[in-house]
Design a protein around this motif. Structure first.
Motif, PDB file in Angstrom:
ATOM      1  N   LEU A 117       0.838  -1.206   0.000  1.00 22.43           N
ATOM      2  CA  LEU A 117       0.000   0.000   0.000  1.00 22.43           C
ATOM      3  C   LEU A 117       0.869   1.251   0.000  1.00 22.43           C
ATOM      4  N   GLN A 118       1.960   1.197   0.731  1.00 21.49           N
ATOM      5  CA  GLN A 118       2.867   2.339   0.772  1.00 21.49           C
ATOM      6  C   GLN A 118       3.409   2.654  -0.623  1.00 21.49           C
ATOM      7  N   GLU A 119       3.783   1.623  -1.383  1.00 18.04           N
ATOM      8  CA  GLU A 119       4.297   1.839  -2.734  1.00 18.04           C
ATOM      9  C   GLU A 119       3.223   2.388  -3.659  1.00 18.04           C
ATOM     10  N   ILE A 120       1.995   1.909  -3.505  1.00 21.59           N
ATOM     11  CA  ILE A 120       0.892   2.426  -4.315  1.00 21.59           C
ATOM     12  C   ILE A 120       0.642   3.897  -3.997  1.00 21.59           C
ATOM     13  N   MET A 121       0.721   4.247  -2.718  1.00 26.59           N
ATOM     14  CA  MET A 121       0.559   5.655  -2.330  1.00 26.59           C
ATOM     15  C   MET A 121       1.615   6.519  -3.014  1.00 26.59           C
ATOM     16  N   LEU A 122       2.876   6.081  -2.945  1.00 24.78           N
ATOM     17  CA  LEU A 122       3.974   6.893  -3.452  1.00 24.78           C
ATOM     18  C   LEU A 122       4.053   6.903  -4.973  1.00 24.78           C
ATOM     19  N   ALA A 123       3.738   5.764  -5.599  1.00 29.67           N
ATOM     20  CA  ALA A 123       3.942   5.641  -7.043  1.00 29.67           C
ATOM     21  C   ALA A 123       2.715   5.975  -7.873  1.00 29.67           C
ATOM     22  N   VAL A 124       1.528   5.831  -7.287  1.00 33.28           N
ATOM     23  CA  VAL A 124       0.305   6.027  -8.073  1.00 33.28           C
ATOM     24  C   VAL A 124      -0.546   7.170  -7.517  1.00 33.28           C
ATOM     25  N   ILE A 125      -0.894   7.084  -6.229  1.00 29.67           N
ATOM     26  CA  ILE A 125      -1.814   8.078  -5.677  1.00 29.67           C
ATOM     27  C   ILE A 125      -1.188   9.461  -5.629  1.00 29.67           C
ATOM     28  N   ASP A 126      -0.018   9.582  -5.006  1.00 32.47           N
ATOM     29  CA  ASP A 126       0.589  10.909  -4.827  1.00 32.47           C
ATOM     30  C   ASP A 126       0.833  11.647  -6.147  1.00 32.47           C
ATOM     31  N   PRO A 127       1.510  11.045  -7.121  1.00 29.74           N
ATOM     32  CA  PRO A 127       1.791  11.813  -8.346  1.00 29.74           C
ATOM     33  C   PRO A 127       0.547  12.177  -9.143  1.00 29.74           C
ATOM     34  N   ASN A 128      -0.444  11.297  -9.157  1.00 25.44           N
ATOM     35  CA  ASN A 128      -1.644  11.597  -9.933  1.00 25.44           C
ATOM     36  C   ASN A 128      -2.556  12.599  -9.229  1.00 25.44           C
ATOM     37  N   ALA A 129      -2.654  12.497  -7.903  1.00 27.21           N
ATOM     38  CA  ALA A 129      -3.428  13.494  -7.160  1.00 27.21           C
ATOM     39  C   ALA A 129      -2.745  14.855  -7.231  1.00 27.21           C
ATOM     40  N   ASP A 130      -1.408  14.867  -7.089  1.00 21.86           N
ATOM     41  CA  ASP A 130      -0.674  16.134  -7.168  1.00 21.86           C
ATOM     42  C   ASP A 130      -0.881  16.808  -8.521  1.00 21.86           C
ATOM     43  N   ALA A 131      -0.918  16.025  -9.577  1.00 21.16           N
ATOM     44  CA  ALA A 131      -1.117  16.603 -10.913  1.00 21.16           C
ATOM     45  C   ALA A 131      -2.459  17.324 -10.993  1.00 21.16           C
ATOM     46  N   LEU A 132      -3.489  16.748 -10.382  1.00 21.10           N
ATOM     47  CA  LEU A 132      -4.802  17.391 -10.377  1.00 21.10           C
ATOM     48  C   LEU A 132      -4.789  18.637  -9.506  1.00 21.10           C
ATOM     49  N   TRP A 133      -4.228  18.511  -8.294  1.00 23.66           N
ATOM     50  CA  TRP A 133      -4.194  19.662  -7.381  1.00 23.66           C
ATOM     51  C   TRP A 133      -3.373  20.815  -7.952  1.00 23.66           C
ATOM     52  N   ASN A 134      -2.234  20.504  -8.563  1.00 25.74           N
ATOM     53  CA  ASN A 134      -1.334  21.546  -9.051  1.00 25.74           C
ATOM     54  C   ASN A 134      -1.775  22.156 -10.377  1.00 25.74           C
ATOM     55  N   SER A 135      -2.830  21.607 -10.966  1.00 24.75           N
ATOM     56  CA  SER A 135      -3.284  22.138 -12.253  1.00 24.75           C
ATOM     57  C   SER A 135      -4.005  23.472 -12.107  1.00 24.75           C
ATOM     58  N   ILE A 136      -4.391  23.803 -10.876  1.00 20.49           N
ATOM     59  CA  ILE A 136      -5.072  25.074 -10.617  1.00 20.49           C
ATOM     60  C   ILE A 136      -4.409  25.728  -9.411  1.00 20.49           C
ATOM     61  N   SER A 137      -3.887  26.916  -9.603  1.00 18.47           N
ATOM     62  CA  SER A 137      -3.258  27.625  -8.491  1.00 18.47           C
ATOM     63  C   SER A 137      -3.248  29.121  -8.750  1.00 18.47           C
ATOM     64  N   THR A 138      -3.148  29.867  -7.657  1.00 17.45           N
ATOM     65  CA  THR A 138      -3.016  31.323  -7.749  1.00 17.45           C
ATOM     66  C   THR A 138      -1.866  31.735  -6.840  1.00 17.45           C
ATOM     67  N   THR A 139      -0.886  32.416  -7.412  1.00 18.55           N
ATOM     68  CA  THR A 139       0.280  32.866  -6.655  1.00 18.55           C
ATOM     69  C   THR A 139       0.336  34.384  -6.685  1.00 18.55           C
ATOM     70  N   VAL A 140       0.422  34.975  -5.491  1.00 16.16           N
ATOM     71  CA  VAL A 140       0.492  36.431  -5.374  1.00 16.16           C
ATOM     72  C   VAL A 140       1.879  36.812  -4.877  1.00 16.16           C
ATOM     73  N   THR A 141       2.583  37.625  -5.651  1.00 12.33           N
ATOM     74  CA  THR A 141       3.904  38.122  -5.270  1.00 12.33           C
ATOM     75  C   THR A 141       3.944  39.637  -5.460  1.00 12.33           C
ATOM     76  N   ALA A 142       5.082  40.208  -5.160  1.00 12.65           N
ATOM     77  CA  ALA A 142       5.253  41.649  -5.349  1.00 12.65           C
ATOM     78  C   ALA A 142       5.130  42.027  -6.824  1.00 12.65           C
ATOM     79  N   LYS A 143       5.369  41.058  -7.700  1.00 14.73           N
ATOM     80  CA  LYS A 143       5.292  41.330  -9.135  1.00 14.73           C
ATOM     81  C   LYS A 143       3.875  41.198  -9.678  1.00 14.73           C
TER      82      LYS A 143
END
Length: 198
Positions: free
Chosen positions: A45-71
């Protein structure tokens, strides 16, 4: 797209309709068959979390973001056909994880690895004991991830950024609900329900 702890707690107070119905009975029926299972649950289960769940969930989460900086403000959104197709592939893999998670007999971790880096996190043998003694709950947790990811797939097919962002929140909440019950239950609120209401 990450949720804060307060919102997670609120989401965990809801119930996903139908989460404990057909999926659980199918698994229980399969377990009662006399012939050996043809499955070969080699990865932990640990390998499935690291190899399948984490990278695919991260891809969905990181597809939408808003970053506010001084620029100024930088927004990331899926825009091109390729962007949406890539997200669709990630979501399909993440949805299918449900079937990997509920194969009976899968080890939580291999002997040489650890699942605990903090005192609140359980060791593999304790997680396995919890899964065995709360199998119906465990299947329901996995089903919640499946159903949350289906919401993401629906949003991707409609190219609906707002719906995809909401689905990402449900995916995170479903993961956290499972972790709170089986990985670090000491951090869970009392009587945390099994599933979510989308």
């Amino acid at each position: 797209m990450k949720l804060n702890k307060v919102f997670l707690t609120l989401l965990l107070g809801c119930t996903l309709s139908g989460c404990n119905s057909g999926n659980t009975s199918t698994v229980e029926a399969a377990e009662t068959k006399s012939e050996p299972s043809p499955t070969r649950p080699t990865a932990s289960l640990q390998e499935i979390m690291l190899a399948v769940i984490d990278p695919n969930a991260d891809a969905l989460w990181n597809s939408i973001s808003t970053t506010v900086t001084a620029k100024g403000v930088t927004e990331v959104r899926p825009e091109t056909d390729e962007d949406w197709q890539t997200l669709h592939h990630h979501a399909i893999l993440l949805r299918e994880v449900y079937n990997l998670l509920i194969i009976p007999g899968r080890k939580v971790a291999h002997v040489s690895t650890s699942t605990s880096s903090h005192e609140s996190e359980l060791h593999a043998e304790h997680i396995e004991d919890l899964i065995r003694s709360h199998w119906t709950d465990y299947v329901a947790r996995a089903a919640a991830l499946h159903d949350a990811t289906q919401l993401a797939i629906d949003a991707i097919e409609k190219r609906d950024v707002d719906a995809l962002e909401a689905a990402g929140s449900y995916i995170e909440a479903s993961c956290e609900a499972c972790h709170l019950q089986f990985w670090y239950p000491g951090d869970a609120p009392p009587d945390a329900p099994v599933s979510l209401n989308f």
